[in-house]
Scaffold this motif. Sequence first.
Motif, short mmCIF file in Angstrom:
data_model
loop_
_atom_site.label_atom_id
_atom_site.label_comp_id
_atom_site.label_asym_id
_atom_site.label_seq_id
_atom_site.Cartn_x
_atom_site.Cartn_y
_atom_site.Cartn_z
N GLN A 185 2.63 -21.07 -3.43
CA GLN A 185 3.40 -19.84 -3.19
C GLN A 185 4.03 -19.34 -4.48
O GLN A 185 4.19 -18.14 -4.69
CB GLN A 185 4.50 -20.10 -2.15
N ILE A 186 4.40 -20.28 -5.36
CA ILE A 186 5.09 -19.93 -6.59
C ILE A 186 4.78 -20.99 -7.64
O ILE A 186 4.61 -22.17 -7.32
CB ILE A 186 6.62 -19.84 -6.35
N ALA A 187 4.66 -20.57 -8.89
CA ALA A 187 4.39 -21.52 -9.98
C ALA A 187 5.68 -22.19 -10.42
O ALA A 187 6.78 -21.63 -10.28
CB ALA A 187 3.76 -20.79 -11.17
N LEU A 188 5.55 -23.41 -10.96
CA LEU A 188 6.74 -24.10 -11.47
C LEU A 188 7.43 -23.30 -12.56
O LEU A 188 8.66 -23.25 -12.65
CB LEU A 188 6.34 -25.48 -12.00
N GLY A 189 6.62 -22.65 -13.41
CA GLY A 189 7.19 -21.82 -14.47
C GLY A 189 8.00 -20.66 -13.90
O GLY A 189 9.01 -20.24 -14.47
N PRO A 202 12.44 -16.96 -3.15
CA PRO A 202 12.03 -16.43 -1.85
C PRO A 202 11.94 -17.55 -0.81
O PRO A 202 11.65 -18.70 -1.16
CB PRO A 202 10.65 -15.83 -2.14
N GLU A 203 12.15 -17.21 0.43
CA GLU A 203 12.01 -18.18 1.52
C GLU A 203 10.58 -18.71 1.57
O GLU A 203 9.61 -17.96 1.40
CB GLU A 203 12.35 -17.53 2.86
N GLY A 204 10.43 -20.02 1.80
CA GLY A 204 9.12 -20.61 1.98
C GLY A 204 8.31 -20.80 0.71
O GLY A 204 7.11 -21.06 0.78
N ALA A 205 8.95 -20.69 -0.45
CA ALA A 205 8.22 -20.80 -1.72
C ALA A 205 8.26 -22.20 -2.32
O ALA A 205 7.31 -22.62 -2.97
CB ALA A 205 8.77 -19.80 -2.73
N ALA A 206 9.36 -22.92 -2.11
CA ALA A 206 9.51 -24.21 -2.78
C ALA A 206 10.33 -25.18 -1.93
O ALA A 206 10.97 -24.80 -0.95
CB ALA A 206 10.16 -24.02 -4.14
N ALA A 207 10.30 -26.45 -2.37
CA ALA A 207 11.02 -27.49 -1.66
C ALA A 207 11.68 -28.44 -2.67
O ALA A 207 11.36 -28.43 -3.86
CB ALA A 207 10.07 -28.27 -0.76
N THR A 208 12.59 -29.27 -2.17
CA THR A 208 13.20 -30.30 -2.99
C THR A 208 12.17 -31.41 -3.23
O THR A 208 11.07 -31.39 -2.67
CB THR A 208 14.43 -30.89 -2.30
N ALA A 209 12.54 -32.41 -4.02
CA ALA A 209 11.63 -33.52 -4.31
C ALA A 209 11.23 -34.27 -3.04
O ALA A 209 10.16 -34.88 -2.98
CB ALA A 209 12.28 -34.48 -5.30
N ASP A 210 12.08 -34.21 -2.01
CA ASP A 210 11.78 -34.88 -0.74
C ASP A 210 11.00 -33.99 0.22
O ASP A 210 10.72 -34.40 1.36
CB ASP A 210 13.08 -35.33 -0.07
N GLY A 211 10.68 -32.77 -0.22
CA GLY A 211 9.90 -31.89 0.62
C GLY A 211 10.69 -31.00 1.55
O GLY A 211 10.12 -30.37 2.45
N VAL A 212 12.00 -30.89 1.35
CA VAL A 212 12.84 -30.04 2.18
C VAL A 212 12.82 -28.62 1.61
O VAL A 212 13.21 -28.42 0.46
CB VAL A 212 14.29 -30.55 2.25
N PRO A 213 12.39 -27.62 2.36
CA PRO A 213 12.36 -26.24 1.85
C PRO A 213 13.72 -25.79 1.34
O PRO A 213 14.76 -26.10 1.94
CB PRO A 213 11.91 -25.43 3.06
N THR A 214 13.73 -25.06 0.23
CA THR A 214 14.97 -24.58 -0.36
C THR A 214 14.76 -23.26 -1.08
O THR A 214 13.64 -22.97 -1.52
CB THR A 214 15.54 -25.62 -1.35
N LEU A 226 0.18 -22.04 -0.83
CA LEU A 226 -0.07 -20.67 -0.39
C LEU A 226 -0.82 -20.71 0.94
O LEU A 226 -1.89 -21.33 1.04
CB LEU A 226 -0.91 -19.93 -1.43
N GLY A 227 -0.25 -20.11 1.97
CA GLY A 227 -0.91 -20.11 3.27
C GLY A 227 -0.94 -21.47 3.94
O GLY A 227 -1.81 -21.73 4.79
N GLY A 228 -0.01 -22.34 3.57
CA GLY A 228 0.08 -23.66 4.22
C GLY A 228 -1.16 -24.50 3.99
O GLY A 228 -1.50 -24.85 2.86
N THR A 229 -1.87 -24.82 5.06
CA THR A 229 -3.03 -25.70 4.95
C THR A 229 -4.15 -25.09 4.11
O THR A 229 -4.94 -25.82 3.51
CB THR A 229 -3.59 -26.04 6.35
N LYS A 230 -4.21 -23.76 4.04
CA LYS A 230 -5.27 -23.12 3.26
C LYS A 230 -5.10 -23.40 1.76
O LYS A 230 -6.03 -23.80 1.07
CB LYS A 230 -5.28 -21.61 3.53
#
Length: 351
Positions: A185-189, A202-214, A226-230
């Motif tokens: 969804q988003i690049a680290l840079g 933006p919502e749904g773009a990244a997560a913490t190291a434990d995988g919790v969306p933030t 991007l697109g979840g499983t896709k």
Amino acid sequence: MPPAPKVVVPAKELSGFVTDLFVRAGVRPEHAATLTEVLIWASLRGVDSHGASRVPRYLEMFESGVANAAPDIRVVSEAAAVAVVDADRAPGPVALTVAADEAVRRARANGIGAAGVRGTVHTGAIGYYTSRIAESGLAGIGFVAGMPNMSYTGVKGAAVATSPLSVAVPAEGHAPALLDMATAQIALGKIAQYRNAGRTLPEGAAATADGVPTTDPNVAKIPLPLGGTKGAGMSLMFELITSVLLGAPILSSFHGDDPAGRKHRQNALLIALDPAAFGGDGFAAAAGTTLETLKGLTRADEDTEIVYPGERSAATAETRTTKGVPIAAKVWNELRTAADKLGATPPHPAN
């Protein structure tokens, strides 16, 4: 508190400055010029996350030995249409430029040319290499696989890489059609850019190291697919057709017991297609007509222009080539610090 204003630097002066930094860091002049060209290409097109902002990181990689300032790059192949580039930890822009040119040369002779790259580090904006192929009148396709840094459906933490895909096609009367996208969804840079600017993700773009969306860029460590499983599935497939195909698997090594599994590296595959070999006489003209047809369709919103992939970034490049490249204040300070350390002289900003 609003972010500090950006520093605008003339493109030519910025390019010379960055090249000088790399040469002073021990990079061969010809490799320094290539590395700079790829990074400034990204900056000119508005892909700031892969442009001048990456210079300090490349300098760190050269200093630490993660990247090889004087690599022994070798092109190995027994097949007429296929090349394998052993990069010897060369920076990606150097190794993939070699691969792009190899793919073009072999496509001209065989109708199709493929060049795999193994053992490189940070490839930069992959769109540069497919665009280089398109500028030769051929269609270019590129894939990259890297270190796992993105989530995968059902897995806790980082599992796969934010592996990008790019396709570039020459089009008469237009800048090449250029798709350049990550499987995330988003690049680290880009996360770093949000952090530097003090902006919420933006919502749904990244997560913490434990995988919790933030949405907090200060704690965001893992981009979401991007697109979840896709997006996750695409990343896995790119690992299979680059790293595994080239005998240099990254994912299994990273998650296994390989002592070198966490050592930074990337692999890539570039493919060039000669339209003439497919009976595509007049391909560029037909591609141009296709783009014109798309842009001439009825707009859903009269205030929203219909654009094709790569059109906006090509226009940005024209503007920035003339008016200069805007660089975040934090990045400019890092570049000045690097200049002081290496004895280089920064150019004067245009603003």
